[in-house]
Structures are given as structure tokens and as C-alpha cells.
Design an enzyme around this catalytic site. Structure first.
Site, PDB file in Angstrom:
ATOM      1  N   SER A 182       0.839  -1.199   0.000  1.00  0.00           N
ATOM      2  CA  SER A 182       0.000   0.000   0.000  1.00  0.00           C
ATOM      3  C   SER A 182       0.878   1.255   0.000  1.00  0.00           C
ATOM      4  O   SER A 182       1.721   1.423  -0.880  1.00  0.00           O
ATOM      5  CB  SER A 182      -0.967  -0.034   1.188  1.00  0.00           C
ATOM      6  OG  SER A 182      -1.934   0.997   1.091  1.00  0.00           O
ATOM      7  N   HIS A 211      -8.534   0.932  -1.110  1.00  0.00           N
ATOM      8  CA  HIS A 211      -8.214  -0.050  -2.153  1.00  0.00           C
ATOM      9  C   HIS A 211      -9.480  -0.684  -2.730  1.00  0.00           C
ATOM     10  O   HIS A 211      -9.547  -1.892  -2.955  1.00  0.00           O
ATOM     11  CB  HIS A 211      -7.256  -1.119  -1.611  1.00  0.00           C
ATOM     12  CG  HIS A 211      -5.904  -0.585  -1.275  1.00  0.00           C
ATOM     13  ND1 HIS A 211      -5.008  -0.183  -2.239  1.00  0.00           N
ATOM     14  CD2 HIS A 211      -5.311  -0.347  -0.080  1.00  0.00           C
ATOM     15  CE1 HIS A 211      -3.921   0.269  -1.653  1.00  0.00           C
ATOM     16  NE2 HIS A 211      -4.075   0.195  -0.347  1.00  0.00           N
TER      17      HIS A 211
END
Length: 277
Positions: free
Chosen positions: A60, A166
């Protein structure tokens, strides 16, 4: 590193990391640059000790530190971008509220099938076999937790996060972040950067698209580690605070050696385990 990062950030990140308060550090537009700076400070110590890497990956927001490690991004630009990313993702979470949930004990394909059967929920993180995170609308995530429990998951629970990261719900953050990315100079890599979005080696030409796509795409950490292991990577060093990723890697491929370096003790252990540098 902290001095360079603080100049880019516009405030004393070292004092912030040392003293908090926690409520301030928990704000995503502060968490991301602070964590990135701490990771890059550890990286500087690792390099000073003579330890180098052939390839860098990140989970991430951790991809920004990985881009610095590979030479594609400067320290100052990484801090400016993670600050902008934090602002963009926080704003997206307010515009389109949502939640995330971790599910333990189901195969990836089972989780994908459950998501396919529930509108408004998507896979967000492939962390390791048997550990997947989903994102989506609040009611959809609640329905997923119920379905996952009925399917035999050992645990399925909501995470303490402010949005459905996400996933398509926060993909719009890319529109806010793109101008900052397009104004940044990305350099030719000095070592390989392996994306957990595309699961392949990438150079400076692809970074803007990867970092915008990342905001709405799942983190394919499991697949990235599996791919690197299949290419002959056997030693993974987690650089920065915590040791979560090293634990995930051990679950992905038990044949790999993992070391965490977030303090002087971790650095000393790494020098013992990796004497060849």
C-alpha cells in the site's frame, strides 16, 4: 532523513513521531508521511551498515518508501506525495463512506466468490494465504462478514479504519492525487522496483499510473512475494517500524529468510543473518 523529510513536509516530523499526540499521528495525512520517514531513516541505517537489496517492494503506502529504495523517488518527493495521498484518501473516505474487514481461514478463491455474490464489496488486500482484507459499503461488508462466517472462516471482523480503501469507493482519490504525481520527477531505477499492484518489475515510466491505480486496486502482496520467490529471491528484509510484513512472508513461503529492521537490535541481527551484505 528526518531533517530532509521535515523540510518537505513543513513541520518537525521527528518531534511528531517522538511525542505525538497519538490522535494527531492517527490522521492519515500525517500517518503516511510519518511512517514513510521512519522507514526511510531505517533504510539509511541499513545502507550505512553495508546491506543492499536487489529489489524493493511495499505494501500500500509502503510502495513510496520502496520507490525511494529503488532510486526512482527522492526522499522529499516521497514525503510530499504521501502527505498528498493521505489528504486525498481521507477526502475520498468522507465522500463515499465505507468499511474494511479482515477474514482469516478462507482460500483467496472463496473470498473472491463471496465478494462476487455481494454487491458493494471487493477484495482489498491479499496479505498471505488464509488472510485477506475486503473493502466496501458498510452494509455490504456486514453481509460479507456473515457470509464468510457461514463459509467457515475462523475470524471475520471489521477493521478500525476510516474508509473502504483499495476499492472503487476510494478510487476517486486518484483524481486528487494525480496532479501532484504528474508534477513529480521519477528517476531511472538504481535497483529493481516490484509493484504489488501489477506484480511485475516497473520503471519510472509507469509510476504515475501505478500510484493512481493503487488507490482503487487490491494490494497483491501474496502474489508479489510468490512471484519474487519463484524468481530466486530467498531473503526478505522488512525495513521500518513493526514486523507485520515479515510475518506475512513467512506464511506465504516458509523457505524464505525474513529479517525485520526497525531498531538497532534488528540491524545487528540482520548483519549476522546476512553477512555477505
Amino acid at each position: 532523513i528526518f531533517a530532509e523529510a521535515s523540510a518537505a513536509y513543513g513541520s518537525d516530523l521527528l518531534e511528531l513521531c517522538r511525542s505525538g499526540p497519538k490522535e494527531l499521528l492517527d490522521q492519515t495525512e500525517i500517518t503516511q508521511p510519518a511512517l514513510t520517514t521512519a522507514s526511510l531513516a531505517c533504510l539509511a541505517a541499513v545502507r550505512e551498515a553495508g546491506i543492499s537489496a536487489d529489489v524493493s517492494i511495499g505494501h500500500s503506502a509502503g510502495e513510496y518508501a520502496a520507490l525511494v529504495a529503488s532510486g526512482i523517488l527522492s526522499v522529499g518527493d516521497a514525503i510530499r506525495l504521501t502527505q498528498a495521498r493521505g489528504v486525498a484518501t481521507a477526502a475520498a473516505a468522507v465522500r463515499t463512506p465505507g468499511a474494511m474487514a479482515a477474514v482469516i481461514g478462507l482460500e483467496d478463491a472463496q473470498v473472491e466468490a463471496l465478494c462476487d455474490g455481494i454487491d458493494g464489496v471487493w477484495v482489498a488486500n491479499y496479505n498471505c494465504p488464509g488472510q485477506v482484507v475486503v473493502s466496501g459499503e458498510h452494509e455490504a461488508v456486514d453481509a460479507f462478514i456473515e457470509a464468510a462466517t457461514e463459509a467457515g472462516a475462523r475470524r471475520a471482523l471489521k477493521l478500525a479504519v476510516s474508509g473502504a480503501f483499495h476499492s472503487p469507493l476510494t478510487a476517486a482519490a486518484a483524481d486528487d492525487l494525480r496532479p501532484a504525481l504528474e508534477a513529480t520527477t521519477f528517476h531511472a531505477p538504481t535497483s529493481k522496483f516490484f509493484s504489488t499492484v501489477t506484480c511485475q518489475d516497473e520503471d519510472e515510466s509507469a509510476i504515475v499510473e501505478i500510484l493512481t491505480a493503487q488507490l482503487g486496486a487490491p494490494v497483491r502482496f501474496t502474489q508479489a512475494v510468490q512471484s519474487l520467490a519463484s524468481q530466486g529471491v530467498t531473503e526478505f528484509i522488512e525495513v521500518g517500524p513493526g514486523g507485520v510484513l515479515a510475518g506475512l512472508i513467512r506464511r506465504i513461503d516458509r523457505s524464505c529468510t525474513t529479517v525485520t529492521i526497525g531498531d538497532p537490535e534488528g540491524l545487528a541481527k540482520a548483519q549476522e543473518v546476512l553477512p555477505h551484505g
